[in-house]
Design a protein around this motif. Sequence first.
Motif, PDB file in Angstrom:
ATOM      1  N   LEU A  94      -7.052  -8.096  31.242  1.00  0.00           N
ATOM      2  CA  LEU A  94      -7.546  -8.597  32.526  1.00  0.00           C
ATOM      3  C   LEU A  94      -9.069  -8.636  32.630  1.00  0.00           C
ATOM      4  N   PRO A  95      -9.825  -7.694  32.030  1.00  0.00           N
ATOM      5  CA  PRO A  95     -11.284  -7.800  32.128  1.00  0.00           C
ATOM      6  C   PRO A  95     -11.856  -9.082  31.522  1.00  0.00           C
ATOM      7  N   ASP A 118       7.187 -12.191  32.357  1.00  0.00           N
ATOM      8  CA  ASP A 118       6.592 -10.873  32.601  1.00  0.00           C
ATOM      9  C   ASP A 118       5.084 -10.971  32.445  1.00  0.00           C
ATOM     10  N   LEU A 119       4.364 -10.208  33.261  1.00  0.00           N
ATOM     11  CA  LEU A 119       2.904 -10.154  33.164  1.00  0.00           C
ATOM     12  C   LEU A 119       2.482  -8.728  32.858  1.00  0.00           C
ATOM     13  N   GLY A 120       2.283  -8.449  31.560  1.00  0.00           N
ATOM     14  CA  GLY A 120       1.773  -7.155  31.140  1.00  0.00           C
ATOM     15  C   GLY A 120       0.260  -7.214  31.060  1.00  0.00           C
ATOM     16  N   LEU A 121      -0.405  -6.215  31.629  1.00  0.00           N
ATOM     17  CA  LEU A 121      -1.866  -6.218  31.750  1.00  0.00           C
ATOM     18  C   LEU A 121      -2.477  -5.004  31.075  1.00  0.00           C
ATOM     19  N   GLY A 122      -3.562  -5.247  30.332  1.00  0.00           N
ATOM     20  CA  GLY A 122      -4.337  -4.171  29.746  1.00  0.00           C
ATOM     21  C   GLY A 122      -5.780  -4.263  30.193  1.00  0.00           C
ATOM     22  N   ARG A 123      -6.535  -3.186  29.949  1.00  0.00           N
ATOM     23  CA  ARG A 123      -7.943  -3.188  30.373  1.00  0.00           C
ATOM     24  C   ARG A 123      -8.908  -3.155  29.197  1.00  0.00           C
ATOM     25  N   ALA A 124      -8.376  -3.166  27.958  1.00  0.00           N
ATOM     26  CA  ALA A 124      -9.244  -3.242  26.786  1.00  0.00           C
ATOM     27  C   ALA A 124      -9.716  -4.679  26.599  1.00  0.00           C
ATOM     28  N   GLN A 144     -13.814  -0.600  33.881  1.00  0.00           N
ATOM     29  CA  GLN A 144     -13.828   0.352  34.990  1.00  0.00           C
ATOM     30  C   GLN A 144     -13.437  -0.299  36.314  1.00  0.00           C
ATOM     31  N   ASP A 145     -13.627  -1.624  36.407  1.00  0.00           N
ATOM     32  CA  ASP A 145     -13.242  -2.315  37.634  1.00  0.00           C
ATOM     33  C   ASP A 145     -11.805  -2.847  37.554  1.00  0.00           C
ATOM     34  N   ARG A 149      -9.672  -5.481  39.992  1.00  0.00           N
ATOM     35  CA  ARG A 149      -9.184  -6.768  39.491  1.00  0.00           C
ATOM     36  C   ARG A 149      -7.664  -6.866  39.651  1.00  0.00           C
ATOM     37  N   LEU A 150      -6.987  -5.756  39.364  1.00  0.00           N
ATOM     38  CA  LEU A 150      -5.536  -5.730  39.519  1.00  0.00           C
ATOM     39  C   LEU A 150      -5.147  -5.942  40.977  1.00  0.00           C
ATOM     40  N   GLY A 151      -5.856  -5.285  41.890  1.00  0.00           N
ATOM     41  CA  GLY A 151      -5.558  -5.465  43.308  1.00  0.00           C
ATOM     42  C   GLY A 151      -5.772  -6.897  43.757  1.00  0.00           C
ATOM     43  N   GLU A 152      -6.843  -7.527  43.265  1.00  0.00           N
ATOM     44  CA  GLU A 152      -7.098  -8.926  43.605  1.00  0.00           C
ATOM     45  C   GLU A 152      -5.981  -9.816  43.077  1.00  0.00           C
TER      46      GLU A 152
END
Length: 347
Positions: A94-95, A118-124, A144-145, A149-152
């Motif tokens: 997602l970043p 399915d929507l799998g999300l990572g932050r790397a 860190q955000d 971003r996930l909430g948006e």
Amino acid sequence: MSESDLHHTESKTVGDIPISILDLAPITAGSTAAQSLKNTLDLAQHAERWGYNRYWLAEHHNMPGIASSATSVVIGHVAGGTNTIRVGSGGIMLPNHAPLVIAEQFGTLESLYPGRIDLGLGRAPGSDQLTSRALRRGPGSDGQDFPDRLGELRTYFKPISGSSMRVRAIPGEGLDIPIWLLGSSGFSAQLAGQLGLPFSFASHFAPDYLMPALDLYRSTFRPSEELSKPYAMIGVNVICADTDEEAQRLATSPYQQFLNIIRGRTGQLSPPVDSMDDLWNLQEQAIVKRQLSFSAIGSPDTVRAQLEEFQRMTQADEMIVAAAIYDHKARLRSYELLAEAVGLNQR
């Protein structure tokens, strides 16, 4: 919930849980991305017949051996060539993206293939720093955000009641697309627990923090509209062949792949070799074997026993299997033998 507490709950065996596939669309030495993507669809079509639950593709960039960088496009390709298997991301980083773009892309996929995405999300980043900058990630986009971003992103799918959003995701708004959080540490585990979302841990390449992350996820879980109780999926490397010896030989391809990674190199997936002794030193061997310790390699009986041990340890709700096998026919055979070993066809 501690590991000991797990054994007081209803114990699940490998035969009780869904098994899914994680595909990095490997580009093998001497081949092309075009052939890799043909192989991906072929494997997905077989997986659907063999009874696998979902087929996920992963976002990586600037990797000569991975063809799934445009992950949403490949998901559409696979979903369009199959009929019932769930197809999704394992994951979208997602970043790297504006949440609106991901909402629109997956809203489009869900509109085309309803009930299967399915929507799998990572932050790397799924890449190196230079590539991250080329993806237009600013210096503050270090993950860190991710909660913001996930909430948006979630708000685009389910606008807050009574709000008048001036920016809307169409397609996307109002669609029920399962969101998973993926991780290899406690950050996503705790966030998934607090939000009541399903969680998938990358134990297939980062096994050391698996048990603490599962404990953290289960202990912080709050029931939500999506889930009434925790749902955890673990990543496992599985290489299955007719004999233990043949499976061990096939496993030298991912061994070489991870050896290159720890040496700071990337490349296409190499063919198997008879012995790794001349390719790595003892320290490198230990590092690679540790990173790949959540691997089941062998004949069907051997693989079944290894998976049962992983299941006893983790009481996972689902396993997702990766198989970096050089020869496409051998990769198909591995997944076919695995399906037979755990009884997917009898369920």
